[in-house]
Design an enzyme around this catalytic site. Structure first.
Site, PDB file in Angstrom:
ATOM      1  N   GLY A 144      36.341  33.159  34.655  1.00  0.00           N
ATOM      2  CA  GLY A 144      36.415  33.905  33.398  1.00  0.00           C
ATOM      3  C   GLY A 144      36.447  32.974  32.199  1.00  0.00           C
ATOM      4  NE  ARG A 208      35.390  36.606  37.287  1.00  0.00           N
ATOM      5  CZ  ARG A 208      36.483  35.896  37.065  1.00  0.00           C
ATOM      6  NH1 ARG A 208      36.835  34.953  37.917  1.00  0.00           N
ATOM      7  NH2 ARG A 208      37.226  36.121  36.000  1.00  0.00           N
ATOM      8  N   GLY A 233      39.244  27.752  37.143  1.00  0.00           N
ATOM      9  CA  GLY A 233      40.546  28.129  37.698  1.00  0.00           C
ATOM     10  C   GLY A 233      40.671  27.748  39.165  1.00  0.00           C
ATOM     11  CB  SER A 236      36.414  26.574  39.307  1.00  0.00           C
ATOM     12  OG  SER A 236      36.152  27.796  38.696  1.00  0.00           O
ATOM     13  CB  THR A 262      44.053  29.705  34.660  1.00  0.00           C
ATOM     14  OG1 THR A 262      45.023  30.748  34.527  1.00  0.00           O
ATOM     15  CG2 THR A 262      44.772  28.418  34.981  1.00  0.00           C
ATOM     16  CG  ASP A 264      45.395  35.239  34.172  1.00  0.00           C
ATOM     17  OD1 ASP A 264      45.120  35.645  33.040  1.00  0.00           O
ATOM     18  OD2 ASP A 264      44.951  35.763  35.219  1.00  0.00           O
ATOM     19  CG  MET A 307      43.106  39.381  30.335  1.00  0.00           C
ATOM     20  SD  MET A 307      41.750  38.254  30.248  1.00  0.00           S
ATOM     21  CE  MET A 307      40.380  39.408  30.271  1.00  0.00           C
ATOM     22  NE  ARG A 418      37.692  36.580  29.732  1.00  0.00           N
ATOM     23  CZ  ARG A 418      37.169  36.914  30.919  1.00  0.00           C
ATOM     24  NH1 ARG A 418      37.933  36.909  31.991  1.00  0.00           N
ATOM     25  NH2 ARG A 418      35.913  37.242  31.042  1.00  0.00           N
TER      26      ARG A 418
HETATM   27  N1  LIG Z   1      37.525  28.926  48.305  1.00  0.00           N
HETATM   28  C1  LIG Z   1      36.434  28.621  47.599  1.00  0.00           C
HETATM   29  N2  LIG Z   1      35.592  27.653  48.022  1.00  0.00           N
HETATM   30  C2  LIG Z   1      34.477  27.344  47.320  1.00  0.00           C
HETATM   31  N3  LIG Z   1      34.143  27.939  46.140  1.00  0.00           N
HETATM   32  C3  LIG Z   1      34.943  28.905  45.666  1.00  0.00           C
HETATM   33  C4  LIG Z   1      36.129  29.297  46.364  1.00  0.00           C
HETATM   34  N4  LIG Z   1      36.734  30.277  45.647  1.00  0.00           N
HETATM   35  C5  LIG Z   1      35.953  30.492  44.570  1.00  0.00           C
HETATM   36  N5  LIG Z   1      34.902  29.673  44.579  1.00  0.00           N
HETATM   37  C6  LIG Z   1      33.834  29.628  43.570  1.00  0.00           C
HETATM   38  O1  LIG Z   1      34.391  29.170  42.340  1.00  0.00           O
HETATM   39  C7  LIG Z   1      33.797  29.845  41.246  1.00  0.00           C
HETATM   40  C8  LIG Z   1      34.856  30.422  40.338  1.00  0.00           C
HETATM   41  O2  LIG Z   1      35.771  31.231  41.094  1.00  0.00           O
HETATM   42  P1  LIG Z   1      36.510  32.469  40.412  1.00  0.00           P
HETATM   43  O3  LIG Z   1      35.506  33.443  39.923  1.00  0.00           O
HETATM   44  O4  LIG Z   1      37.547  32.941  41.339  1.00  0.00           O
HETATM   45  O5  LIG Z   1      37.132  31.873  39.092  1.00  0.00           O
HETATM   46  P2  LIG Z   1      38.336  30.893  38.875  1.00  0.00           P
HETATM   47  O6  LIG Z   1      37.839  29.510  38.834  1.00  0.00           O
HETATM   48  O7  LIG Z   1      39.427  31.171  39.862  1.00  0.00           O
HETATM   49  O8  LIG Z   1      38.776  31.298  37.416  1.00  0.00           O
HETATM   50  P3  LIG Z   1      39.556  32.654  36.978  1.00  0.00           P
HETATM   51  O9  LIG Z   1      40.930  32.202  36.689  1.00  0.00           O
HETATM   52  O10 LIG Z   1      38.822  33.119  35.810  1.00  0.00           O
HETATM   53  O11 LIG Z   1      39.488  33.604  38.121  1.00  0.00           O
HETATM   54  C9  LIG Z   1      32.869  30.912  41.825  1.00  0.00           C
HETATM   55  O12 LIG Z   1      31.545  30.499  41.677  1.00  0.00           O
HETATM   56  C10 LIG Z   1      33.305  31.014  43.267  1.00  0.00           C
HETATM   57  O13 LIG Z   1      32.235  31.347  44.131  1.00  0.00           O
HETATM   58  O1  LIG Z   2      36.191  40.260  33.478  1.00  0.00           O
HETATM   59  P1  LIG Z   2      36.240  39.156  34.427  1.00  0.00           P
HETATM   60  O2  LIG Z   2      35.352  38.018  34.093  1.00  0.00           O
HETATM   61  O3  LIG Z   2      36.162  39.565  35.830  1.00  0.00           O
HETATM   62  O4  LIG Z   2      37.685  38.499  34.263  1.00  0.00           O
HETATM   63  C1  LIG Z   2      38.884  39.162  34.307  1.00  0.00           C
HETATM   64  C2  LIG Z   2      39.943  38.254  34.836  1.00  0.00           C
HETATM   65  O5  LIG Z   2      39.797  36.944  34.357  1.00  0.00           O
HETATM   66  C3  LIG Z   2      41.029  36.432  33.891  1.00  0.00           C
HETATM   67  O6  LIG Z   2      40.966  36.406  32.496  1.00  0.00           O
HETATM   68  C4  LIG Z   2      41.265  35.043  34.437  1.00  0.00           C
HETATM   69  O7  LIG Z   2      40.241  34.195  33.989  1.00  0.00           O
HETATM   70  C5  LIG Z   2      42.072  37.419  34.389  1.00  0.00           C
HETATM   71  O8  LIG Z   2      43.175  37.517  33.540  1.00  0.00           O
HETATM   72  C6  LIG Z   2      41.298  38.691  34.460  1.00  0.00           C
HETATM   73  O9  LIG Z   2      41.792  39.528  35.473  1.00  0.00           O
HETATM   74 MG   LIG Z   3      40.962  32.541  40.013  1.00  0.00          MG
END
Ligand SMILES: Nc1ncnc2c1ncn2[C@@H]1O[C@H](COP(=O)(O)OP(=O)(O)OP(=O)(O)O)[C@@H](O)[C@H]1O
Ligand SMILES: O=P(O)(O)OC[C@H]1O[C@](O)(CO)[C@@H](O)[C@@H]1O
Ligand SMILES: [Mg+2]
Length: 499
Positions: A144, A208, A233, A236, A262, A264, A307, A418
């Site tokens: 996000g 994502r 996050g 990633s 993040t 969050d 959020m 955001r």
């Molecule tokens: N366990 C994993 N192994 C490899 N890649 C992953 C894994 N989990 C998530 N990813 C990849 O990382 C990228 C970002 O993951 P995700 O959408 O969960 O966001 P995030 O980095 O956790 O940030 P946010 O806090 O916004 O959720 C995506 O392209 C996803 O496919």
């Molecule tokens: O609308 P999206 O991109 O799925 O993201 C929403 C989520 O992303 C976050 O902002 C974390 O990046 C969370 O607080 C929220 O649940």
């Molecule tokens: Mg995440």
């Protein structure tokens, strides 16, 4: 043999936290040995033990690049305190709790024996493991959006330039940009990044899902990328770790360094992550508007959704900052709406006393009450039901049924928050994290991330910070401070003893 810290720069090159050779912990550093095991940072020399590092090209004392071996031992004294020693350490925890019942205490035993955990300090090293002219760097933002993404991209690009790197690419739309051939890279130069921090979002875009590690590493290999900076996050970072491991498996000399993003604030061990402060500050505008609306209506109720998928840090800090919030609902604390200790009763009490009431609700709160949308997003994150709208609907119904007049005003500012640019304090955090990510890569570290711990910038092994999501501890002083500010009671449903 214990090795003392603070040896001069001329000493042999020490890397990777293993530089301390000892049979037992140094007297002033109990716990160092186990810390070096738990927080050991993967290093390029694990794969290529014969690499001979060179003196750093980075300097804050020279306005032009320091090339070749000019910056040899002879200049060490002159450069003085510019570099961080690989053996510098930062303490992870600083409170010695007297007893396990002390507020916020996390203890192994009733006496709360103090455990020393030492982390590696982030910052420029005197020796580097990459020739700057041979660096082919890539930056990617995933997950996000979050205030400050552009600040981090900018600072990584600028710091790379300071070392003498000329090839810096932005990978567009997250990990997808490595895989989808139709997605073009973005050239990052000091000129192209000069003012990007003035805007919210990410100039690289984000996404994502779509992250097959082997395909990403195929692409890394094809492009000849040897430094990858992942801003994202926990998902990633899991991806970054998988990429690092795959690169090691294929014997590729690639430094993979994360910068935790993040909004969050749900990454473990860190004081805070960038974007969080801005979110708390920006939330004030919505809370203030909701307060004014509520206070201007007869029995007005303002409800603001913020959020926080699994962690209620934004809601908690924003409520505390506002001082006007009467009820803060977060994912970590279960609540019942009905009953003498329920949310509705508290709202009525507040309205009877003040004439109006203000509720802040985190998006992940009360998911056990509302029927979920079910399913997961492209990255496997749960898709939440809209608790804000649901809560307002239920509360309206309840107040009507009990004949208690109330006028509801609902504000959902989540995406507006955001998308804002970073505030000044996040701007600083982003800049320092971005710089430290580059220093880490040049220092030969990989599979690591950077973070603020006890007000100091540290390098951490990725698995340690993504073991689980960081949550608000309902026994913490901060949550208790929030409760003291809102005046809300314990809304937990009464505990039913099972037979
Ligand atoms: N366990 C994993 N192994 C490899 N890649 C992953 C894994 N989990 C998530 N990813 C990849 O990382 C990228 C970002 O993951 P995700 O959408 O969960 O966001 P995030 O980095 O956790 O940030 P946010 O806090 O916004 O959720 C995506 O392209 C996803 O496919
Ligand atoms: O609308 P999206 O991109 O799925 O993201 C929403 C989520 O992303 C976050 O902002 C974390 O990046 C969370 O607080 C929220 O649940
Ligand atoms: Mg995440």
């Amino acid at each position: 043999m214990a090795v003392s810290i603070g040896q001069p720069l001329e000493s042999t090159i020490e890397t990777n936290g293993t530089a301390y050779s000892f049979d037992e912990d140094p007297p002033d550093m109990p716990g160092l040995k186990k810390s070096n095991e738990r927080f050991r940072l993967p290093h390029i020399t694990d794969l290529f033990p014969d690499i001979v590092p060179k003196y750093s090209t980075f300097s804050t004392k020279s306005s032009c690049l320091i090339r070749g071996n000019v910056q040899g031992p002879l200049r060490a004294k002159e450069l003085g305190k510019m570099f961080v020693d690989d053996r510098d350490r930062v303490l992870l925890k600083v409170i010695r709790y007297a007893h396990a019942s002390s507020s916020g205490a996390e203890c192994l035993n009733d006496d709360c024996t103090f455990e020393h955990w030492w982390l590696s300090r982030a910052g420029p090293r005197s020796h580097i493991y990459f020739e700057p002219t041979e660096v082919n760097a890539a930056i990617v933002t995933c997950g996000g959006l979050c205030p400050g993404l552009n600040d981090v991209i900018r600072q990584i690009a600028l710091t790379l330039t300071t070392y003498g790197v000329t090839d810096v690419k932005g990978i567009a739309y997250g990990y997808k940009g490595f895989i989808d051939e139709k997605i073009r890279d973005i050239d990052l130069t000091p000129q192209s990044v000069a003012t990007i921090h003035l805007m919210g979002g990410s100039i690289l875009g984000s996404s994502r899902g779509n992250s097959k590690t082997s395909e990403i590493v195929d692409n890394i290999e094809k492009r000849g990328t040897n430094m990858l900076f992942v801003i994202g996050g926990n998902g990633s970072h899991a991806g970054a770790m998988a990429i690092h491991q795959e690169c090691f498996k294929r014997k590729l000399k690639v430094a993979v360094v994360g910068v935790p993003k993040t909004i969050d604030n749900d990454i473990l061990l860190m004081d805070k992550t960038f974007g969080f402060d801005t979110a708390v500050e920006e939330a004030q505008r919505a809370i203030k508007a909701a307060y004014i609306e509520a206070a201007s209506a007869y029995h007005g109720v303002g409800v603001v959704k913020l959020m926080g998928r699994q962690s209620g840090f934004i809601a908690m800090y924003a409520s505390l900052a506002s001082g006007q919030v009467d009820c803060c609902l977060i994912p970590e604390v279960h609540f019942s709406l009905d009953g003498p200790n329920g949310v509705y009763e508290h709202m009525k009490t507040v309205i009877n006393r003040k004439g109006h009431c203000l509720v802040v609700i985190a998006e992940g709160a009360g998911q056990d009450l509302v029927a979920g949308e079910g399913g997961t997003d492209a990255s496997g994150n749960p898709i939440l039901a809209d608790i804000g709208q649901w809560f307002v609907k239920q509360a309206k119904k309840h107040f009507k049924e009990v004949g208690f007049p109330a006028e509801f005003k609902y504000i959902d500012p989540t995406y507006m928050i955001r998308a804002t640019p970073a505030n000044a304090s996040d701007g600083i955090l982003c800049s320092v994290l971005g710089q430290n990510a580059v220093h880490a890569a040049f220092g030969g570290y990989t599979g690591v991330t950077v973070g603020l711990v006890n007000t100091h910038y540290c390098l951490l092994p990725i698995p340690e910070v993504i073991r689980e999501a960081r949550n608000v501890d309902p026994d913490s002083r901060m949550w208790h401070r929030c409760l003291t500010s809102t005046g809300q009671p314990d809304f937990s449903p009464p505990h039913v003893e099972s037979n």
